[in-house]
Design an enzyme around this catalytic site. Sequence first.
Site, PDB file in Angstrom:
ATOM      1  CB  SER A 126      -0.932   0.004   1.159  1.00 14.57           C
ATOM      2  OG  SER A 126      -1.756  -1.159   1.010  1.00 14.57           O
TER       3      SER A 126
ATOM      4  CE1 TYR B  55      -4.808   2.670   3.682  1.00 16.23           C
ATOM      5  CE2 TYR B  55      -6.094   1.025   3.146  1.00 16.23           C
ATOM      6  CZ  TYR B  55      -5.017   1.865   3.038  1.00 16.23           C
ATOM      7  OH  TYR B  55      -3.436   1.601   2.605  1.00 16.23           O
TER       8      TYR B  55
END
Length: 378
Positions: free
Chosen positions: A89, A191
């Site tokens: 990520s 998220y």
Amino acid sequence: MPNQETEPIPVQAVGPRAGGDVGADTAQPPLTDPDLEHLLRPLFAAGAPEGGLAVAVIRGTERTVACRGYADRAGEHPVRADTRFELGSVTKTFTGLLLADMVARGEVSYDDPIDRYLPAEVLPGYPHERPITLLHLATHTSGLPRLPVGLAPAAVPRWFTSPYATFSAAHLLRALPRTPVRGTPGTRVRYSSLGAGLLGLVLERAAGQRYQELLTGRVCEPLGLIDTSCGTGRDETTGYRRGRWIPSFKVPALPGAAALRSTADDMLRYLQAHLAVDAVPIPERTGAAASLRTALREVCLPRVARRGSGLRICLSWHHRPDAEAEVVFHNGSTGRCTAFVGFDRAAQTGLVALAGPLATGRRRFAQTAYDTLRALAR
């Protein structure tokens, strides 16, 4: 609808900051600074004996790269500054930088709705009176779920090997109309790797280039990141879990969320570019240097604050200020690797930690890296 989860942060221009010698040689000898060795000891302890670890540190004008362990299970290839690790990520910070660069060039706007770039038949379901914008995707406020609808069933049979390898961009476009949006876009931080990956897809369509080509031309080549890309390559770490080999991570549907690989050397240059925006050497061609410098300033400005947590969201980066430091950071993980990147502009301090298999677990490693960065900044 009243905002219960986020509060907007006025974005102000950041003036030039002093920086060190961005062109400093990154090929460093083994650690000789006892203070630095002491500060990094918890990070090195977090790696598994059979795993490799590469750490890059910036403190003022000092540049250090320290490596431990091996890139392969047989112990034949020691980890070096040019060993490639999967970033997971941390890729999202590159996508945020790409967005800021395209905004600086006037090619897109932060407030552009996604339906400007996607066909109506593939749009997710949400209240169209307040559409999802590019800024929502970059700040995890789109209301989109963490992963696309339909990805989990395809991933389960390969969950411990390569879970997303068979989920293509075509699968993603078919899944989007069935993807629910929770709440009004812009009102809550959730998220979302789907949102970050969708941002990469939107930028592809706006520029008429594939994500890898776009990122290479706009970010990697100008910053001298010669070993940073989505594809596999030479001198990569290998991964094992409980004696079982783990193949390289692939995420064809969402490259903008988690597909990049890089090295400690390249990530050190990436940090330097964020810490010393005006000093970083960028080729002057067709205005590329000016737009990228603007993007490097913009990408780290807090956009929304998550109430009650102290956490702020920039363009993909996380920002956590307190009385002692203002840390901007992101972490990521794949089946093979765990990565952490963070910096404090005021202290001119940065840290990269790239690891193979871990002895302490991913969350603990990320927390250790964050604590180490704060200690370096102090």
